[in-house]
Write an enzyme that holds these catalytic residues in place. Structure first.
Site, mmCIF file in Angstrom:
data_model
loop_
_atom_site.group_PDB
_atom_site.id
_atom_site.type_symbol
_atom_site.label_atom_id
_atom_site.label_comp_id
_atom_site.label_asym_id
_atom_site.label_seq_id
_atom_site.Cartn_x
_atom_site.Cartn_y
_atom_site.Cartn_z
ATOM 1 N N LYS A 13 -0.442 -0.914 -4.701
ATOM 2 C CA LYS A 13 -0.612 -2.211 -5.358
ATOM 3 C C LYS A 13 -2.061 -2.688 -5.286
ATOM 4 C CE LYS A 13 2.332 -4.200 -2.523
ATOM 5 N NZ LYS A 13 2.698 -3.072 -1.647
ATOM 6 N N ARG A 88 7.825 -11.671 -2.331
ATOM 7 C CA ARG A 88 8.470 -10.668 -1.486
ATOM 8 C C ARG A 88 9.900 -11.043 -1.120
ATOM 9 N NH1 ARG A 88 3.374 -8.417 0.735
ATOM 10 N NH2 ARG A 88 3.796 -6.700 2.139
ATOM 11 N N ARG A 127 -5.265 4.831 5.418
ATOM 12 C CA ARG A 127 -5.933 3.795 4.614
ATOM 13 C C ARG A 127 -7.085 3.143 5.375
ATOM 14 N NH1 ARG A 127 -2.320 -0.849 1.988
ATOM 15 N NH2 ARG A 127 -1.472 -1.120 4.071
ATOM 16 N N ARG A 161 -6.603 -1.658 9.259
ATOM 17 C CA ARG A 161 -5.745 -2.783 9.620
ATOM 18 C C ARG A 161 -4.952 -2.481 10.885
ATOM 19 N NH1 ARG A 161 -2.656 -4.069 4.080
ATOM 20 N NH2 ARG A 161 -1.049 -4.545 5.611
ATOM 21 N N ARG A 172 7.978 -2.648 8.118
ATOM 22 C CA ARG A 172 7.584 -3.197 6.816
ATOM 23 C C ARG A 172 8.418 -2.583 5.699
ATOM 24 N NH1 ARG A 172 1.526 -1.838 7.700
ATOM 25 N NH2 ARG A 172 1.229 -2.297 5.497
HETATM 26 P P1 ADP Z 1 0.917 -3.983 2.153
HETATM 27 O O1 ADP Z 1 -0.258 -3.950 1.213
HETATM 28 O O2 ADP Z 1 0.863 -2.848 3.105
HETATM 29 O O3 ADP Z 1 2.215 -4.110 1.443
HETATM 30 P P2 ADP Z 1 0.191 -6.717 2.729
HETATM 31 O O4 ADP Z 1 -1.278 -6.706 2.956
HETATM 32 O O5 ADP Z 1 0.674 -7.138 1.404
HETATM 33 O O6 ADP Z 1 0.752 -5.265 3.080
HETATM 34 O O7 ADP Z 1 0.905 -7.602 3.816
HETATM 35 C C1 ADP Z 1 0.610 -7.489 5.196
HETATM 36 C C2 ADP Z 1 1.523 -8.414 5.988
HETATM 37 O O8 ADP Z 1 1.268 -9.781 5.604
HETATM 38 C C3 ADP Z 1 3.014 -8.232 5.735
HETATM 39 O O9 ADP Z 1 3.574 -7.215 6.572
HETATM 40 C C4 ADP Z 1 3.554 -9.619 6.080
HETATM 41 O O10 ADP Z 1 3.606 -9.823 7.474
HETATM 42 C C5 ADP Z 1 2.471 -10.529 5.527
HETATM 43 N N1 ADP Z 1 2.696 -10.904 4.106
HETATM 44 C C6 ADP Z 1 1.898 -10.585 3.056
HETATM 45 N N2 ADP Z 1 2.399 -11.085 1.906
HETATM 46 C C7 ADP Z 1 3.545 -11.747 2.252
HETATM 47 C C8 ADP Z 1 4.535 -12.453 1.505
HETATM 48 N N3 ADP Z 1 4.451 -12.599 0.169
HETATM 49 N N4 ADP Z 1 5.574 -12.985 2.202
HETATM 50 C C9 ADP Z 1 5.672 -12.870 3.536
HETATM 51 N N5 ADP Z 1 4.801 -12.199 4.294
HETATM 52 C C10 ADP Z 1 3.731 -11.633 3.657
HETATM 53 P P1 ADP Z 2 -0.452 -1.274 -1.117
HETATM 54 O O1 ADP Z 2 -1.446 -2.328 -1.537
HETATM 55 O O2 ADP Z 2 0.696 -1.139 -2.069
HETATM 56 O O3 ADP Z 2 0.003 -1.438 0.293
HETATM 57 P P2 ADP Z 2 -2.757 0.547 -1.285
HETATM 58 O O4 ADP Z 2 -3.219 0.337 -2.670
HETATM 59 O O5 ADP Z 2 -3.549 -0.059 -0.193
HETATM 60 O O6 ADP Z 2 -1.193 0.135 -1.163
HETATM 61 O O7 ADP Z 2 -2.636 2.126 -1.045
HETATM 62 C C1 ADP Z 2 -2.356 2.662 0.251
HETATM 63 C C2 ADP Z 2 -3.248 3.866 0.509
HETATM 64 O O8 ADP Z 2 -2.835 4.948 -0.329
HETATM 65 C C3 ADP Z 2 -4.723 3.621 0.200
HETATM 66 O O9 ADP Z 2 -5.504 4.257 1.201
HETATM 67 C C4 ADP Z 2 -4.933 4.247 -1.168
HETATM 68 O O10 ADP Z 2 -6.242 4.797 -1.286
HETATM 69 C C5 ADP Z 2 -3.883 5.340 -1.188
HETATM 70 N N1 ADP Z 2 -3.271 5.509 -2.532
HETATM 71 C C6 ADP Z 2 -2.896 4.542 -3.382
HETATM 72 N N2 ADP Z 2 -2.370 5.067 -4.518
HETATM 73 C C7 ADP Z 2 -2.407 6.414 -4.372
HETATM 74 C C8 ADP Z 2 -2.004 7.521 -5.191
HETATM 75 N N3 ADP Z 2 -1.441 7.343 -6.401
HETATM 76 N N4 ADP Z 2 -2.207 8.761 -4.706
HETATM 77 C C9 ADP Z 2 -2.758 8.959 -3.474
HETATM 78 N N5 ADP Z 2 -3.154 7.954 -2.650
HETATM 79 C C10 ADP Z 2 -2.985 6.695 -3.087
#
Ligand code: ADP
Ligand code: ADP
Ligand code: ZN
Length: 215
Positions: A13, A88, A127, A161, A172
């Protein structure tokens, strides 16, 4: 244009949102990034969110919906919004409807990044991001072109992170399955969901998203 990128942690994302920002001048609204900024700044919201995030659980709906409303109010009315990591829960999805309609915005697309859960732990544990500009990278899948130097800003400082460890990722993923996946039918009923193969190469995922936005 207002779109939601939906998918479990590590689905891509944030990566795809950054690309849309660069190509289309849209704004990425990442509640995860907003919460991490609040934790870093030690605000009351950050103090409440820190431990919850470290466990991989969800922060309260009220907190994240308030953050989204504030961020939208800081944007120009014609700047497109990419919701990344929000909504979410069903309560957040309901809040978003109100938040958007109060600002004369409508939701155009919900793009579901469809991924194989087995790949997510590797994606998340590899990541890292630029400490200066926030550009995302991966140890194996997206290295900086010059090792140790950010492609975008030239910084040599990177960060990882604290919640990107295998144990927290499992929590998660469970939270995603239990609370976030159930919001898809709400948007399916409105006919605005497009499913994109998030297991494809990064550029292919971007192309598939562009196709949805054009259509
Ligand atoms: P990822 O990209 O790995 O999905 P995020 O950066 O979006 O993780 O979120 C990291 C953490 O922040 C989540 O595990 C949660 O604790 C909190 N968080 C982020 N967005 C939300 C949301 N929309 N509702 C509740 N908690 C959230
Ligand atoms: P999210 O925001 O959904 O938690 P990220 O965009 O941070 O996910 O992606 C998680 C990790 O996977 C990052 O290190 C990113 O570079 C890698 N990644 C994302 N999309 C792909 C893909 N299509 N193929 C391989 N690696 C990916
Ligand atoms: Zn950078």
């Amino acid at each position: 244009m207002n779109i939601i990128l939906l998918g479990p942690p590590g689905a891509g994302k944030g990566t795809q949102a950054q690309r849309l920002v660069e190509r289309h001048g849209m704004r990425q609204l990442s509640t995860g990034d907003m919460l991490r900024a609040a934790v870093k700044a030690g605000t009351p919201v950050g103090l409440r969110a820190k431990a919850v995030m470290e466990r991989g659980e969800l922060v309260s709906d009220e907190i994240v919906s308030a953050l989204i409303g504030e961020e939208l109010d800081s944007m120009g009315a014609d700047t497109g919004a990419i919701f990344d990591g929000y909504p979410r829960t069903e309560a957040q999805a309901a809040s978003l409807d109100g938040i958007l309609s109060a600002r004369g915005r409508t939701l155009d697309h919900v793009i579901e990044l469809d991924v194989n859960e087995d790949a997510l732990v590797e994606r998340i544990t590899g990541r890292f991001t630029c400490a200066n500009c926030g550009k995302g990278y991966h140890d194996k899948f997206e290295q900086p072109r010059i090792p140790g130097t950010c492609d975008k800003c030239g910084s040599t400082e990177f960060k990882r992170r604290p919640d990107d460890n295998e144990e927290t990722v499992r929590t998660r993923m469970a939270e995603y399955r239990a609370k976030t996946a159930p919001i898809l039918p709400i948007y399916e009923a409105r006919g605005i969901v497009s499913r994109v193969n998030g297991m494809a190469e990064l550029d292919h995922v971007t192309a598939a998203i562009e196709k949805v936005l054009e259509g």
